[in-house]
Design a protein around this motif. Sequence first.
Motif, PDB file in Angstrom:
ATOM      1  N   TYR A 196     124.561  -5.540-114.229  1.00 32.14           N
ATOM      2  CA  TYR A 196     124.542  -4.326-115.209  1.00 32.14           C
ATOM      3  C   TYR A 196     126.612  -4.019-114.690  1.00 32.14           C
ATOM      4  CZ  TYR A 196     121.330  -3.886-118.921  1.00 32.14           C
ATOM      5  OH  TYR A 196     120.248  -4.212-119.978  1.00 32.14           O
ATOM      6  N   LEU A 200     128.854  -4.481-117.697  1.00 30.63           N
ATOM      7  CA  LEU A 200     129.471  -3.565-118.383  1.00 30.63           C
ATOM      8  C   LEU A 200     131.012  -2.573-117.730  1.00 30.63           C
ATOM      9  CD1 LEU A 200     126.249  -1.479-118.879  1.00 30.63           C
ATOM     10  CD2 LEU A 200     127.902  -3.188-120.946  1.00 30.63           C
ATOM     11  N   CYS A 203     135.054  -2.564-120.156  1.00 34.83           N
ATOM     12  CA  CYS A 203     134.549  -3.384-121.906  1.00 34.83           C
ATOM     13  C   CYS A 203     136.180  -2.122-122.599  1.00 34.83           C
ATOM     14  CB  CYS A 203     133.181  -2.616-121.731  1.00 34.83           C
ATOM     15  SG  CYS A 203     131.929  -3.259-121.393  1.00 34.83           S
ATOM     16  N   TYR A 222     126.488   3.097-115.996  1.00 34.58           N
ATOM     17  CA  TYR A 222     127.507   2.190-115.978  1.00 34.58           C
ATOM     18  C   TYR A 222     128.670   2.681-116.940  1.00 34.58           C
ATOM     19  CZ  TYR A 222     123.314  -0.584-114.206  1.00 34.58           C
ATOM     20  OH  TYR A 222     121.828  -0.612-113.925  1.00 34.58           O
ATOM     21  N   LEU A 224     128.609   4.384-120.194  1.00 38.43           N
ATOM     22  CA  LEU A 224     128.726   3.863-121.430  1.00 38.43           C
ATOM     23  C   LEU A 224     128.615   5.556-121.704  1.00 38.43           C
ATOM     24  CD1 LEU A 224     127.582   1.170-122.133  1.00 38.43           C
ATOM     25  CD2 LEU A 224     129.419   1.338-121.937  1.00 38.43           C
ATOM     26  N   ARG A 310     127.352  -6.209-124.408  1.00 34.18           N
ATOM     27  CA  ARG A 310     128.878  -6.553-124.035  1.00 34.18           C
ATOM     28  C   ARG A 310     129.109  -7.146-125.544  1.00 34.18           C
ATOM     29  NH1 ARG A 310     130.532  -8.659-119.464  1.00 34.18           N
ATOM     30  NH2 ARG A 310     131.112 -10.716-120.275  1.00 34.18           N
ATOM     31  N   ASN A 313     130.590  -4.381-127.174  1.00 37.12           N
ATOM     32  CA  ASN A 313     131.023  -2.927-126.605  1.00 37.12           C
ATOM     33  C   ASN A 313     132.439  -3.888-126.218  1.00 37.12           C
ATOM     34  OD1 ASN A 313     128.938  -1.470-126.772  1.00 37.12           O
ATOM     35  ND2 ASN A 313     130.114   0.545-125.368  1.00 37.12           N
ATOM     36  N   CYS A 315     132.776  -6.199-124.282  1.00 32.10           N
ATOM     37  CA  CYS A 315     133.726  -6.705-122.979  1.00 32.10           C
ATOM     38  C   CYS A 315     133.272  -7.875-122.399  1.00 32.10           C
ATOM     39  CB  CYS A 315     131.982  -5.702-121.840  1.00 32.10           C
ATOM     40  SG  CYS A 315     131.084  -4.698-122.138  1.00 32.10           S
TER      41      CYS A 315
END
Length: 316
Positions: A196, A200, A203, A222, A224, A310, A313, A315
């Motif tokens: 993770y 991430l 992104c 992470y 977000l 992913r 967004n 990534c």
Amino acid sequence: MRSSARAVVAGVAVLATVTLAGCGGSPSAGGSGGGKLDVVASFYPLEFIARTVGGDAVNVTTLTAPGVEPHDLELTPKQVGEIAAAKLVVYEKSLQPAVDEAVEQNAKDAGFDVAPAAKLEATGADFEEHEEGEAKPAAHADEALDPHFWLDPIRYTAVVNAVTDRLAAADSANADGYKARAKTLLDEVGKLDGEYKSGLANCKLKTFVTSHEAFAYLAKRYGLTMVGIAGFTPDAEPTPTRIKEVQEIVKSQHVTTIFYEELVSPKVAETIARDVGVKTAVLSPIEGLSDANSQETYLSLMRENLQELRKANSCA
């Protein structure tokens, strides 16, 4: 199921077979199911820990069957009897009121609430449902503790350790086996955290929209931002005002995907997505399994969630 998910499931199955064969202790005198320790787990993330760490030394019963939304669980008389007879009941207080009541009335000594180990926080998500135009009570809007610890691998690690210690205390004859299997599981959860972090880290988009606010711990861990259509209750109807707010966020932040989940209707997510011209996809809160994903595991579902995030967004 994608090929990567199949590989993960196969790996977990092999891992479980090896650890169960090599690490299981002698049957405990405290158990009743063929010499095994009787354990009740209230819903899937705790069931996965109990079965994986317990291995062949435990007999695990889960209260939330596949296809049942955990928040809505109502217990049958048989399930209340299973709680009363168990040597250990692993649950999260305040998540499933029916379980809280049954433990309080029938299993005070056997009940083990994992919430303290998870160190729940008020994440800012609003877990109270309100009618249109109704003000949010200040005492609840800012202080509600987020129960969804399992979507953060670090918090899940803490709960794995706590359940392992409780199993070892309840069944000391098999303590070495519990600890060995726990170490194997913790290694896998540690790998998950690393995936993770790297997956991430870069992104283009940082905001994701979900059908209910289950992912705040994951988002915070992470880097977000989660936007929930509904609050704590997954199948609650959002107000027109909330739907408009979400639509504006999707447009202004160029969100590409509205996420929904397996155990509730996707109707609201699909309507919003259609109105603003974006896609829909599944992001599992892993609160319970469905008939369609009953062969998945916590680890494989978390990895599928990562891939969906992913893609949504963008990534690298």
